[in-house]
Design an enzyme around this catalytic site. Sequence first.
Site, PDB file in Angstrom:
ATOM      1  N   GLU A  36       0.807  -1.153   0.205  1.00 27.32           N
ATOM      2  CA  GLU A  36      -0.045   0.041  -0.143  1.00 27.32           C
ATOM      3  C   GLU A  36       0.841   1.398  -0.059  1.00 27.32           C
ATOM      4  O   GLU A  36       2.186   1.190   0.293  1.00 27.32           O
ATOM      5  CB  GLU A  36      -0.859   0.163   1.280  1.00 27.32           C
ATOM      6  CG  GLU A  36      -0.039  -0.005   2.481  1.00 27.32           C
ATOM      7  CD  GLU A  36      -0.968   0.634   3.736  1.00 27.32           C
ATOM      8  OE1 GLU A  36      -1.181   1.840   3.382  1.00 27.32           O
ATOM      9  OE2 GLU A  36      -1.178  -0.029   4.537  1.00 27.32           O
ATOM     10  N   LYS A  74      -5.530  -2.671  13.820  1.00 25.12           N
ATOM     11  CA  LYS A  74      -4.875  -1.712  14.657  1.00 25.12           C
ATOM     12  C   LYS A  74      -5.659  -1.800  16.296  1.00 25.12           C
ATOM     13  O   LYS A  74      -6.755  -1.908  16.277  1.00 25.12           O
ATOM     14  CB  LYS A  74      -5.413  -0.231  14.094  1.00 25.12           C
ATOM     15  CG  LYS A  74      -4.307  -0.089  12.827  1.00 25.12           C
ATOM     16  CD  LYS A  74      -4.676   1.176  12.220  1.00 25.12           C
ATOM     17  CE  LYS A  74      -3.905   1.321  10.908  1.00 25.12           C
ATOM     18  NZ  LYS A  74      -4.431   0.498   9.832  1.00 25.12           N
TER      19      LYS A  74
END
Length: 301
Positions: A23, A159
Amino acid sequence: MKIEYSSKVKAAMDNGKPVVALESTIISHGFPYPENIALANEMEAVIEAEGAVPATIAIIDGVIKCGLEEAELKKLASSGDVMKCSVRDLPLVISEGKTGATTVASTSFIAAKAGIKVFATGGIGGVHRAEEGGNGFDISADLLELSRTPVAVVAAGAKSILDLPATMEVLESYSVPVIGYETDEFPAFHCRTSGLKLPASAGDMDALGKMVAAHFDMELPSGLLVCNPIPHENAMSEEEVEGLIKAAQEEAINAGVKGAAMTPYILGALNRLSGGKTSEVNHALALNNGKVAAKLAAILG
């Protein structure tokens, strides 16, 4: 859909060499310049050391790029006008000739279109905690894209700032296989553990490769999430991270931050409150995921 390939990525794909997608949001929004370029170069070096070819994905002046040349990487890393693009944003950025960095969702989408089966990132997005801003659940597009794009995403779980049990429930509802690599517990980005048992685990790369290959051989529509916990020497404790998250959430709520702005705000606050420690952890886990992704890509062939 038009995709332009860097010379290195094109040669790899023409010759059947393993390729790992990367990414670009971690470059444009994750780290400051020039630290972001250093990380990008380190990621590529780690992947190349395992016999695979890295392909950083981004939109440069309205063109989808699969693999970035040096000048393109510098533009992405140093420009202050780079849009963070999920899948829904791609037509706008492309049609207006803008430059955009890809998220987990949009990188997965483009990687699949390019025929790349393995993608390495830091951690996926997920379900936000309900107490963040008092505006109910905010669910990342990463989860939906995992359900409909056949790419193996290697990440250190989700996360730590997210609602991890709810994130796992959504992945289950979307029929996304979640496999632990050398772990049977869902990793929590900065931490190796979360207390959440995984539905499947692979004790070594051969076992992981067989699981992922079976998924692709069945031509199932979804992707897979390969959970690769941060190395022991770089991990933070759950207690330490949770204390930092609570402090960062209070700051965000007091500042009136909501929606898509919540994650980058809290991650920035965590880095500041921890004296830069969470940024170091993010760096370490990204490199570790790149290494495992390259090994997986090589074994898949």
